[in-house]
Scaffold this motif. Structure first.
Motif, short mmCIF file in Angstrom:
data_model
loop_
_atom_site.label_atom_id
_atom_site.label_comp_id
_atom_site.label_asym_id
_atom_site.label_seq_id
_atom_site.Cartn_x
_atom_site.Cartn_y
_atom_site.Cartn_z
N LYS A 150 0.85 -1.19 0.00
CA LYS A 150 0.00 0.00 0.00
C LYS A 150 0.88 1.24 0.00
N ALA A 151 0.63 2.13 -0.95
CA ALA A 151 1.43 3.34 -1.07
C ALA A 151 0.52 4.57 -1.03
N ARG A 152 0.99 5.61 -0.35
CA ARG A 152 0.23 6.86 -0.27
C ARG A 152 1.21 8.03 -0.39
N SER A 153 0.92 8.92 -1.32
CA SER A 153 1.79 10.08 -1.53
C SER A 153 1.12 11.34 -0.97
N MET A 154 1.94 12.25 -0.49
CA MET A 154 1.45 13.50 0.09
C MET A 154 2.34 14.65 -0.35
N ASN A 155 1.71 15.81 -0.54
CA ASN A 155 2.45 17.03 -0.86
C ASN A 155 2.24 18.04 0.26
N ALA A 156 3.28 18.74 0.62
CA ALA A 156 3.18 19.76 1.67
C ALA A 156 4.23 20.83 1.42
N LYS A 157 4.11 21.91 2.16
CA LYS A 157 5.09 22.99 2.07
C LYS A 157 5.80 23.12 3.41
N ALA A 158 7.10 23.25 3.35
CA ALA A 158 7.91 23.40 4.55
C ALA A 158 8.73 24.68 4.45
N ARG A 159 8.85 25.37 5.57
CA ARG A 159 9.59 26.63 5.56
C ARG A 159 11.09 26.34 5.65
N VAL A 160 11.82 26.83 4.69
CA VAL A 160 13.27 26.70 4.66
C VAL A 160 13.85 28.10 4.60
N ARG A 161 14.46 28.51 5.71
CA ARG A 161 14.96 29.88 5.86
C ARG A 161 13.82 30.88 5.70
N LEU A 162 13.84 31.70 4.64
CA LEU A 162 12.82 32.73 4.49
C LEU A 162 11.77 32.38 3.45
N ALA A 163 11.84 31.20 2.92
CA ALA A 163 10.90 30.82 1.86
C ALA A 163 10.28 29.46 2.17
N TYR A 164 9.26 29.13 1.39
CA TYR A 164 8.61 27.83 1.52
C TYR A 164 9.00 26.95 0.34
N GLU A 165 9.24 25.69 0.64
CA GLU A 165 9.58 24.74 -0.41
C GLU A 165 8.58 23.58 -0.40
N ASP A 166 8.35 23.04 -1.58
CA ASP A 166 7.44 21.89 -1.70
C ASP A 166 8.14 20.63 -1.19
N ILE A 167 7.43 19.91 -0.35
CA ILE A 167 7.94 18.64 0.18
C ILE A 167 7.02 17.52 -0.30
N PHE A 168 7.62 16.50 -0.85
CA PHE A 168 6.85 15.36 -1.35
C PHE A 168 7.22 14.12 -0.51
N SER A 169 6.21 13.43 -0.04
CA SER A 169 6.46 12.23 0.77
C SER A 169 5.72 11.04 0.18
N LEU A 170 6.29 9.87 0.38
CA LEU A 170 5.70 8.62 -0.09
C LEU A 170 5.71 7.63 1.07
N GLU A 171 4.54 7.20 1.49
CA GLU A 171 4.42 6.23 2.58
C GLU A 171 4.09 4.86 2.01
N ILE A 172 4.90 3.88 2.34
CA ILE A 172 4.70 2.51 1.86
C ILE A 172 4.46 1.61 3.06
N VAL A 173 3.34 0.93 3.06
CA VAL A 173 2.95 0.08 4.19
C VAL A 173 2.88 -1.37 3.73
N GLY A 174 3.43 -2.24 4.55
CA GLY A 174 3.41 -3.67 4.24
C GLY A 174 4.76 -4.29 4.49
N PRO A 175 4.91 -5.57 4.21
CA PRO A 175 6.21 -6.22 4.39
C PRO A 175 7.17 -5.84 3.26
N VAL A 176 7.94 -4.78 3.50
CA VAL A 176 8.93 -4.33 2.51
C VAL A 176 10.16 -5.21 2.63
N LEU A 177 10.37 -6.08 1.67
CA LEU A 177 11.49 -7.02 1.71
C LEU A 177 12.79 -6.30 1.39
N PRO A 178 13.93 -6.87 1.80
CA PRO A 178 15.22 -6.20 1.60
C PRO A 178 15.49 -5.77 0.16
N HIS A 179 15.17 -6.63 -0.80
CA HIS A 179 15.45 -6.26 -2.19
C HIS A 179 14.56 -5.10 -2.64
#
Length: 324
Positions: A214-243
């Motif tokens: 199961k994968a879920r992606s999210m977009n957000a803005k994070a403040r870096v110094r004096l500006a905002y930058e786009d942050i992209f995250s990907l959450e993966i749920v389940g038995p993630v095997l080593p390979h």
């Protein structure tokens, strides 16, 4: 309600069919492993996990199976079936203690592959009392007391990372038969009641089904110094095997121009599978096992994390940094 949700929990005939099919799948995976067409696979029971690895992985030149956590009862049952195994972390700890105690007047005598215990020869252990002439005034421990003391030492490592058991070579086939015939492998209560253990493999096998994470992606803005930058995250749920983890890092390295970070959550009882069980990397022909060549090279290396696992992974300018 439980009976309606889990019809197999009370149906012995259905349980036997499930177990029979599971045994065929388990044997199929082992044969693929032996033929170097499968690099590794997991057997996940409700009590412990077994990782079977092909010859050439983790620095071993033979097939290995690592089991964690184990208990005194499980280890005793394996011995009774003639399965030879070692407890490398217990032996390492014992060796370290012996080195630290060199020069002391008292030395520990190890009995069995698991624990250090007093000598079985009571007379030798108390001969110094006779020399002092006070042997009759001191009560010697009887056989039952000595046995209980040994058992206390054995159960001290139960359910702990130090209880990691390693089976090598032809003994892994004996372990296969032991697990197939082990009655306590199947839970009698709870959500897994009546169900055979789960088999996880990076390659297809007889009776196996393809499962997607199961994968879920999210977009957000994070403040870096004096500006905002786009942050992209990907959450993966389940038995993630080593390979799969290695392939994800290769994908993110290319897609994110060599800059990304990852937070990892490990199934704690399996973190000890990263323990170093060999001293050198062994080269074996595993090119047909279904893994990417770079992933195969990585998994062939001798583990260096010990009893811990990766918790945080970060790449900057295509260079890795991590915490365990």
């Amino acid at each position: 309600i439980a009976g309606k949700a889990c019809p197999w929990a009370q149906d012995e005939a259905l349980q036997q069919v499930l177990m029979s099919d599971w045994s065929v799948s388990f044997t199929s995976l082992y044969n693929l492993l032996k033929a170097k067409l499968c690099p590794y696979f997991y057997v996940c029971t409700y009590q412990f996990t077994v990782l079977f690895r092909a010859a050439g992985l983790a620095g071993s030149d033979v097939i290995t199976a690592v089991i964690s956590p184990t208990t005194r009862g499980l280890r005793e049952a394996m011995r009774n079936e003639g399965i030879e195994f070692s407890l490398p972390l217990v032996e390492e700890s014992r060796s370290r203690k012996q080195k630290n105690s060199e020069g002391n007047l008292e030395t520990e005598v190890a009995h069995g592959p698991e624990v250090a215990a007093p000598s079985d020869d009571d007379d030798d252990g108390f001969s110094w009392l006779e020399e002092m002439g006070v042997q009759d005034k001191v009560k010697k421990p009887d056989a039952i007391s000595i046995k209980l003391r040994k058992e206390k030492h054995e159960v001290q490592v139960d359910h702990r990372p130090e209880s990691l058991a390693v089976v090598k070579g032809t003994n892994t086939f004996t372990l296969l038969n032991f697990l197939i015939n082990c009655k306590s492998l199947v839970a009698v209560a709870g959500p897994q009641a009546g169900l055979p253990p789960t088999l996880l493999s990076p390659v297809a096998f007889r009776g196996g089904t393809m499962q997607t994470l199961k994968a879920r992606s999210m977009n957000a803005k994070a403040r870096v110094r004096l500006a905002y930058e786009d942050i992209f995250s990907l959450e993966i749920v389940g038995p993630v095997l080593p390979h799969s983890l290695h392939l994800l890092t290769m994908l993110l390295q290319s897609a994110q121009q060599g800059a990304f970070s990852a937070v990892l959550y490990t199934h704690e009882p399996t973190a000890v599978f990263n323990a170093d069980l060999s001293n050198e990397t062994i080269s074996k022909d595993l090119l047909k096992c279904g893994l990417h060549s770079k992933t195969l090279d990585q998994l062939s290396q001798v583990p260096t994390l010990g009893k811990s696992s990766l918790r945080f992974l970060e790449m900057k300018d295509s260079a890795y940094a991590w915490k365990s």
